[in-house]
Write a protein that holds these residues in place. Sequence first.
Motif, short mmCIF file in Angstrom:
data_model
loop_
_atom_site.label_atom_id
_atom_site.label_comp_id
_atom_site.label_asym_id
_atom_site.label_seq_id
_atom_site.Cartn_x
_atom_site.Cartn_y
_atom_site.Cartn_z
N GLY A 124 -39.26 -4.73 -18.89
CA GLY A 124 -40.36 -4.67 -18.27
C GLY A 124 -40.70 -3.28 -17.74
N ARG A 125 -42.17 -3.22 -17.20
CA ARG A 125 -42.74 -1.93 -16.76
C ARG A 125 -43.35 -2.33 -15.32
N SER A 126 -43.07 -1.45 -14.55
CA SER A 126 -43.62 -1.56 -13.00
C SER A 126 -44.04 -0.18 -12.77
N GLN A 127 -45.58 -0.46 -12.33
CA GLN A 127 -46.19 0.91 -11.69
C GLN A 127 -45.84 1.29 -10.14
N PHE A 128 -46.04 2.41 -9.97
CA PHE A 128 -45.68 2.85 -8.45
C PHE A 128 -46.49 4.32 -8.25
N ILE A 129 -46.81 4.38 -6.96
CA ILE A 129 -47.56 5.63 -6.48
C ILE A 129 -46.63 6.37 -5.43
N VAL A 130 -46.43 7.63 -5.59
CA VAL A 130 -45.54 8.28 -4.69
C VAL A 130 -46.18 8.35 -3.24
N ARG A 131 -45.59 7.90 -2.39
CA ARG A 131 -45.95 7.78 -1.03
C ARG A 131 -45.50 8.83 -0.13
N SER A 132 -46.26 9.16 1.03
CA SER A 132 -45.93 10.45 1.71
C SER A 132 -44.39 10.27 2.23
N MET A 154 -36.78 2.53 -9.39
CA MET A 154 -35.85 1.83 -10.62
C MET A 154 -35.21 0.40 -10.37
N GLN A 155 -34.80 0.43 -9.19
CA GLN A 155 -34.08 -0.89 -8.67
C GLN A 155 -35.48 -1.90 -8.51
N GLU A 156 -36.41 -1.62 -7.95
CA GLU A 156 -37.40 -2.47 -7.75
C GLU A 156 -38.00 -2.95 -9.06
N ALA A 157 -38.14 -1.98 -10.25
CA ALA A 157 -38.48 -2.27 -11.57
C ALA A 157 -37.53 -3.31 -12.24
N ALA A 158 -36.30 -3.18 -11.89
CA ALA A 158 -35.00 -4.04 -12.34
C ALA A 158 -35.32 -5.22 -11.54
N TRP A 159 -35.61 -5.32 -10.52
CA TRP A 159 -35.79 -6.66 -9.50
C TRP A 159 -37.01 -7.36 -10.09
N ASP A 160 -38.10 -6.82 -10.69
CA ASP A 160 -39.34 -7.15 -11.39
C ASP A 160 -38.88 -7.85 -12.77
N ASN A 161 -38.26 -7.22 -13.24
CA ASN A 161 -37.84 -7.59 -14.81
C ASN A 161 -37.01 -8.82 -14.62
N THR A 162 -35.90 -8.77 -13.72
CA THR A 162 -35.20 -9.98 -13.62
C THR A 162 -35.68 -11.18 -13.09
N ALA A 163 -36.64 -11.13 -12.43
CA ALA A 163 -37.26 -12.17 -11.83
C ALA A 163 -38.18 -12.88 -12.89
N THR A 164 -38.48 -12.17 -13.95
CA THR A 164 -39.57 -12.86 -15.09
C THR A 164 -38.31 -13.65 -15.74
N LEU A 165 -36.99 -13.35 -15.86
CA LEU A 165 -36.34 -13.76 -16.60
C LEU A 165 -35.45 -14.88 -15.87
N GLY A 166 -35.61 -15.16 -14.59
CA GLY A 166 -35.03 -16.20 -13.85
C GLY A 166 -33.60 -15.80 -13.52
N ILE A 167 -33.37 -14.58 -13.22
CA ILE A 167 -31.85 -14.01 -13.00
C ILE A 167 -32.18 -12.99 -11.78
N SER A 168 -33.07 -13.00 -11.02
CA SER A 168 -33.30 -11.94 -9.89
C SER A 168 -32.18 -12.34 -8.85
N ILE A 169 -32.20 -11.43 -7.92
CA ILE A 169 -30.90 -11.48 -6.72
C ILE A 169 -31.39 -12.69 -6.20
N TYR A 170 -32.56 -13.20 -5.80
CA TYR A 170 -32.88 -14.51 -5.22
C TYR A 170 -32.44 -15.69 -6.07
N ASP A 171 -32.62 -15.51 -7.44
CA ASP A 171 -32.03 -16.67 -8.32
C ASP A 171 -30.64 -16.76 -8.02
N LEU A 172 -29.79 -15.67 -8.17
CA LEU A 172 -28.27 -15.75 -7.77
C LEU A 172 -27.99 -16.14 -6.53
N LEU A 173 -28.61 -15.69 -5.48
CA LEU A 173 -28.15 -16.12 -4.22
C LEU A 173 -28.17 -17.64 -4.06
#
Length: 257
Positions: free
Chosen positions: A10-18, A36-55
């Motif tokens: 997956g690909r996730s975009q970010f803007i560096v904040r102050s 990086m971990q937010e991007a991993a979360w986005d990717n796993t969410a699309t696959l149905g295996i996010s932390i919320y799915d696991l919880l």
Amino acid sequence: MMKKIGWQGGRSQFIVRSSEIDARGLATLPSLLTYMQEAAWDNTATLGISIYDLLEKGLTWVLQRMRVEMFRYPKHREELTVETWASGQEKVFLHRDFRLYSQERELLGQATSVWLVMDVAKRQMVAVPDFITAVAVAPGRASLPFAKGKLPVLAEVAYEQHTTVRWHHTDLNRHVNNTWYLRWALASLPVELLEQAYLRELDIIFRAESTLNDTVVAAASPAFESNTYLHRLYNQLTGKELVQAKSNWKYEPTKLN
């Protein structure tokens, strides 16, 4: 034997904040690890295996190790893309890779990581469930070299910092978020190093949890390698090791900013 599982990336975009930059106006490594971990979360969410799915199944994701290599740190307000993909499985260890790109597709940094699945109630690692390994998508990205092997042991402490775990240090898993460990490890180093050098490479292993009101000791010392430091974080009361890390620094601002 390693089992290739070929999850779709997956690909996730970010803007560096102050709030994510240092005194030089550059994104800090803890902030980039958060991306990086937010991007991993986005990717796993699309696959149905996010932390919320696991919880929902009484399980959760736990980061066990991460090795990062930075080529240039992005500046305040700079836009970047994090690409991530699952790169393989070895027994209970799931591997995930990351690459950070500027808007011009300049490779800013890359990382490889190791994840485990934990039983929330028992606080124990479990075998990777079938509903995770059953995610079948086409592979297509070469994996980075897996993070393996032991790190040198920190023998003599040169720098030390103590921190009491507070509410805002904890995350959804009700333990200290891994980015705080990194912040504490780096904060124990001399200010002169932090001001004049750039963290080029990091290998960090997360060994145990800490929770609310624990006191965490972050110890560090120069290693035999030039511009390299060894880190150890442990529970002050029990002496239990929480984190082990190795950081390498470069005094080459023209290459890193």
